[in-house]
Design a protein around this motif. Structure first.
Motif, mmCIF file in Angstrom:
data_model
loop_
_atom_site.group_PDB
_atom_site.id
_atom_site.type_symbol
_atom_site.label_atom_id
_atom_site.label_comp_id
_atom_site.label_asym_id
_atom_site.label_seq_id
_atom_site.Cartn_x
_atom_site.Cartn_y
_atom_site.Cartn_z
ATOM 1 N N VAL A 172 14.513 -1.277 16.598
ATOM 2 C CA VAL A 172 13.253 -1.134 15.871
ATOM 3 C C VAL A 172 13.543 -1.133 14.375
ATOM 4 C CG1 VAL A 172 12.124 0.175 17.734
ATOM 5 C CG2 VAL A 172 13.326 1.408 15.916
ATOM 6 N N SER A 173 12.498 -1.357 13.572
ATOM 7 C CA SER A 173 12.643 -1.275 12.117
ATOM 8 C C SER A 173 12.716 0.193 11.704
ATOM 9 C CB SER A 173 11.446 -1.946 11.436
ATOM 10 O OG SER A 173 10.268 -1.182 11.680
ATOM 11 N N GLU A 174 13.128 0.421 10.473
ATOM 12 C CA GLU A 174 13.159 1.794 9.947
ATOM 13 C C GLU A 174 11.760 2.408 10.003
ATOM 14 O OE1 GLU A 174 15.949 3.345 9.303
ATOM 15 O OE2 GLU A 174 17.175 1.547 9.445
ATOM 16 N N GLU A 175 10.743 1.583 9.695
ATOM 17 C CA GLU A 175 9.353 2.068 9.696
ATOM 18 C C GLU A 175 8.930 2.477 11.103
ATOM 19 O OE1 GLU A 175 10.342 -0.854 8.332
ATOM 20 O OE2 GLU A 175 10.181 -0.311 6.199
ATOM 21 N N GLN A 176 9.316 1.674 12.107
ATOM 22 C CA GLN A 176 8.958 2.012 13.490
ATOM 23 C C GLN A 176 9.645 3.299 13.936
ATOM 24 O OE1 GLN A 176 10.173 -1.886 14.933
ATOM 25 N NE2 GLN A 176 8.134 -2.215 15.793
ATOM 26 N N LEU A 177 10.914 3.460 13.553
ATOM 27 C CA LEU A 177 11.623 4.681 13.915
ATOM 28 C C LEU A 177 10.971 5.892 13.255
ATOM 29 C CD1 LEU A 177 14.199 5.525 15.562
ATOM 30 C CD2 LEU A 177 15.287 5.801 13.353
ATOM 31 N N THR A 178 10.587 5.741 12.003
ATOM 32 C CA THR A 178 9.894 6.826 11.300
ATOM 33 C C THR A 178 8.583 7.160 11.992
ATOM 34 O OG1 THR A 178 10.912 6.187 9.204
ATOM 35 C CG2 THR A 178 8.931 7.539 9.078
ATOM 36 N N SER A 179 7.867 6.150 12.455
ATOM 37 C CA SER A 179 6.610 6.382 13.170
ATOM 38 C C SER A 179 6.831 7.172 14.449
ATOM 39 C CB SER A 179 5.931 5.055 13.515
ATOM 40 O OG SER A 179 5.522 4.408 12.350
ATOM 41 N N ILE A 180 7.917 6.861 15.166
ATOM 42 C CA ILE A 180 8.243 7.611 16.388
ATOM 43 C C ILE A 180 8.493 9.072 16.039
ATOM 44 C CG2 ILE A 180 9.979 7.918 18.203
ATOM 45 C CD1 ILE A 180 10.347 4.835 18.142
ATOM 46 N N LEU A 181 9.274 9.293 14.987
ATOM 47 C CA LEU A 181 9.592 10.667 14.588
ATOM 48 C C LEU A 181 8.351 11.420 14.133
ATOM 49 C CD1 LEU A 181 12.895 9.957 12.647
ATOM 50 C CD2 LEU A 181 12.666 10.929 14.928
ATOM 51 N N LEU A 182 7.489 10.765 13.380
ATOM 52 C CA LEU A 182 6.260 11.418 12.907
ATOM 53 C C LEU A 182 5.309 11.705 14.054
ATOM 54 C CD1 LEU A 182 5.605 9.527 9.559
ATOM 55 C CD2 LEU A 182 6.432 11.867 9.855
ATOM 56 N N ALA A 183 5.234 10.809 15.005
ATOM 57 C CA ALA A 183 4.354 11.025 16.168
ATOM 58 C C ALA A 183 4.808 12.256 16.956
ATOM 59 C CB ALA A 183 4.349 9.796 17.072
ATOM 60 N N GLU A 184 6.113 12.427 17.095
ATOM 61 C CA GLU A 184 6.641 13.611 17.787
ATOM 62 C C GLU A 184 6.297 14.872 17.017
ATOM 63 O OE1 GLU A 184 7.743 13.980 20.695
ATOM 64 O OE2 GLU A 184 7.982 11.884 21.204
ATOM 65 N N GLU A 185 6.415 14.804 15.691
ATOM 66 C CA GLU A 185 6.119 15.964 14.860
ATOM 67 C C GLU A 185 4.657 16.374 15.014
ATOM 68 O OE1 GLU A 185 6.524 16.237 10.298
ATOM 69 O OE2 GLU A 185 8.575 16.150 11.086
ATOM 70 N N GLU A 186 3.754 15.381 15.063
ATOM 71 C CA GLU A 186 2.326 15.674 15.242
ATOM 72 C C GLU A 186 2.072 16.297 16.607
ATOM 73 O OE1 GLU A 186 0.230 12.053 14.494
ATOM 74 O OE2 GLU A 186 0.863 11.986 12.389
ATOM 75 N N ASP A 187 2.751 15.788 17.653
ATOM 76 C CA ASP A 187 2.600 16.345 18.997
ATOM 77 C C ASP A 187 3.035 17.797 19.025
ATOM 78 O OD1 ASP A 187 1.627 13.981 19.916
ATOM 79 O OD2 ASP A 187 3.443 13.379 20.996
ATOM 80 N N GLU A 188 4.130 18.098 18.324
ATOM 81 C CA GLU A 188 4.663 19.459 18.311
ATOM 82 C C GLU A 188 3.738 20.399 17.537
ATOM 83 O OE1 GLU A 188 7.704 20.349 19.944
ATOM 84 O OE2 GLU A 188 7.221 18.386 20.732
ATOM 85 N N GLY A 189 3.166 19.888 16.423
ATOM 86 C CA GLY A 189 2.363 20.696 15.512
ATOM 87 C C GLY A 189 1.068 21.086 16.129
#
Length: 113
Positions: A96-113
């Motif tokens: 994946v691109s750096e942007e896609q990887l960042t999106s995965i990480l941010l999506a997890e953070e939102e799920d946790e929050g």
């Protein structure tokens, strides 16, 4: 068989479900051009969990409860499936691109929050 017996002895009840996840090829190694890597595991419930083998962490509720809060287990079935898939060369691969990887990480953070 001997392998599953040894895994059950060491890792307890998560060993057999982890082997099932490996058999179903549920583990995907996600890599970006910079070399950052994470793993996504499609759980038996159909939910996708993100695992970080480098820091031994999974986003599933069982990891949060049994490993972090209660210290009853060393790992969850998703992390064990990641380690087994690595050892057996059974990971799916996704670049994946750096942007896609960042999106995965941010999506997890939102799920946790």
């Amino acid at each position: 068989d001997l392998l599953s017996f040894r895994l059950k002895f060491i890792f307890g009840p998560c060993a057999v479900p982890a082997l099932d996840l490996v058999d179903q090829r549920s583990v995907t190694r996600v890599t970006s051009p910079s070399g950052r890597t994470l793993y996504q595991v499609l759980g038996s419930s159909g939910k996708l969990y993100t695992c970080y083998s480098s820091c031994h962490f999974c986003t599933c509720p069982a990891f949060g409860f049994s490993v972090l809060q209660k210290s009853e287990s060393l790992l969850c079935k998703h992390i064990l499936a990641v380690y087994l898939s690595q050892a057996m060369g059974a990971c799916q691969e996704l670049s994946v691109s750096e942007e896609q990887l960042t999106s995965i990480l941010l999506a997890e953070e939102e799920d946790e929050g």
